[in-house]
Design a protein around this motif. Structure first.
Motif, mmCIF file in Angstrom:
data_model
loop_
_atom_site.group_PDB
_atom_site.id
_atom_site.type_symbol
_atom_site.label_atom_id
_atom_site.label_comp_id
_atom_site.label_asym_id
_atom_site.label_seq_id
_atom_site.Cartn_x
_atom_site.Cartn_y
_atom_site.Cartn_z
ATOM 1 N N GLU A 127 -3.335 -2.894 -9.539
ATOM 2 C CA GLU A 127 -3.335 -4.188 -9.598
ATOM 3 C C GLU A 127 -4.698 -4.827 -10.246
ATOM 4 O OE1 GLU A 127 -3.490 -5.394 -5.424
ATOM 5 O OE2 GLU A 127 -1.712 -3.888 -4.909
ATOM 6 N N PRO A 128 -4.243 -4.996 -11.489
ATOM 7 C CA PRO A 128 -5.474 -5.825 -12.208
ATOM 8 C C PRO A 128 -6.420 -6.690 -11.595
ATOM 9 C CG PRO A 128 -3.437 -5.788 -13.662
ATOM 10 C CD PRO A 128 -3.173 -5.543 -12.134
ATOM 11 N N GLU A 129 -6.058 -7.551 -10.828
ATOM 12 C CA GLU A 129 -6.644 -8.619 -10.407
ATOM 13 C C GLU A 129 -7.798 -7.588 -9.292
ATOM 14 O OE1 GLU A 129 -3.256 -8.499 -7.576
ATOM 15 O OE2 GLU A 129 -3.733 -8.509 -9.958
ATOM 16 N N VAL A 130 -7.333 -6.748 -8.543
ATOM 17 C CA VAL A 130 -8.450 -6.058 -7.827
ATOM 18 C C VAL A 130 -9.260 -5.031 -8.678
ATOM 19 C CG1 VAL A 130 -8.505 -4.160 -6.200
ATOM 20 C CG2 VAL A 130 -6.787 -5.770 -5.946
ATOM 21 N N ARG A 131 -8.830 -4.483 -9.763
ATOM 22 C CA ARG A 131 -9.811 -3.710 -10.666
ATOM 23 C C ARG A 131 -10.768 -4.621 -11.008
ATOM 24 N NH1 ARG A 131 -6.359 0.469 -13.822
ATOM 25 N NH2 ARG A 131 -7.728 2.186 -14.067
#
Length: 286
Positions: free
Chosen positions: A146-150
């Motif tokens: 999940e890019p937003e978490v990363r």
């Protein structure tokens, strides 16, 4: 303005940066003593990046009791693959864990349940409830997929690294965060990387999903660091691949240490002479 920036791993959503600092800083100080360092680190020299709250459920209005997480909540694909890899490693290091047979590795709901049952009997996961283990699997998947978490985790690291920062310490998933942060910021003055209990070497699940920039590739040297020390306990199931040199190069100093019954515990890693030496060299304390 910390000299040492520390990054925690999974399962820390119930604590915070100050609580982590209260345990990690003295553990580092003890490691420096074991290493015979001529000086130590003051409390203000160490900063613990915290991102566990990103995985903590938001408060809500009381309703019917949520059902406990179980085998049916382990998603197909990454979560199941990682669970089976942990089962295989736990069986290798713990004679009390029944190993999966070849035919058992077919990805079925029954296999997932057997894996959870087997891990609950292991020394490594004995104190971890099934719900917590399933949540841990989901945290790793969230960071890698999940890019937003990363991006949110990486922003917290970047916010505290300054021109005074000399060492990055990453435990468990935090070692992945630290590696990616250094690859993304070759301009940082960080001289040393210390990874402990790291899953960086797990091919297909972690290593191949490392984000190292458009022009980089997994296995590249992490930014501007001069030295990289990786510590693993033989019984640490998360550190499934103990020797990172085949993937990251011969310059990585890989050492086996002994943490007793708490093989994956961050503070037990940090109290070792090996960890103390890595930090002392990075901060020129010897």
């Amino acid at each position: 303005m910390a000299r040492v920036v520390c990054i925690h791993g999974i399962g820390q959503q119930w604590v915070g940066e100050r609580e982590l600092h209260r345990s990690w800083h003295p553990a580092m100080a003890d490691g420096l003593l074991r290493a015979g360092a001529s000086a130590t680190l003051h409390a203000d020299d160490v900063h613990c990046v915290f991102y566990g709250d990103l995985f903590r459920p938001q408060g809500r209005t009381l309703a019917a009791t949520d059902p406990p997480l179980d085998a049916s909540d382990v998603a197909e694909g990454f979560e199941t693959e990682l669970l089976l890899a942990l089962w295989t490693e736990a069986a290798r290091t713990d004679p009390g864990v029944m190993p999966p047979e070849a035919h058992t590795l077919a990805r079925t709901p029954r296999t997932v349940q057997r894996a959870l049952d087997a891990l609950s009997q292991s020394r490594f996961f004995a104190s971890l409830a099934v719900r917590a283990l399933v949540l841990d699997l989901k945290q790793v998947r969230a960071y890698l997929y999940e890019p937003e978490v990363r991006d949110a985790v990486q922003e917290r690291v970047a916010a505290v690294v300054t021109d005074r920062t000399e060492v990055l310490v990453g435990h468990s998933l935090g070692s992945v965060v630290a590696y990616e942060a250094l690859c993304a910021h070759p301009e940082w003055p960080v001289r040393s990387l210390l990874t402990v209990g790291s899953p960086l070497g797990i091919r297909g699940l972690v290593f191949d999903r490392l984000r190292v920039g458009v022009s980089g590739k997994p296995g590249d040297w992490p930014g501007s660091v001069r030295t990289w020390t990786n510590l693993a306990d033989e019984g640490d199931v998360v550190a499934l691949v103990k020797d990172l040199r085949p993937l990251f190069g011969e310059a990585v100093h890989c050492r086996l240490v002994h943490n007793g019954s708490r093989a994956h515990d961050a503070t037990r890693y940090l109290t070792t002479a090996e960890a103390g030496r890595a930090i002392a060299d990075g901060c020129a304390l010897s």
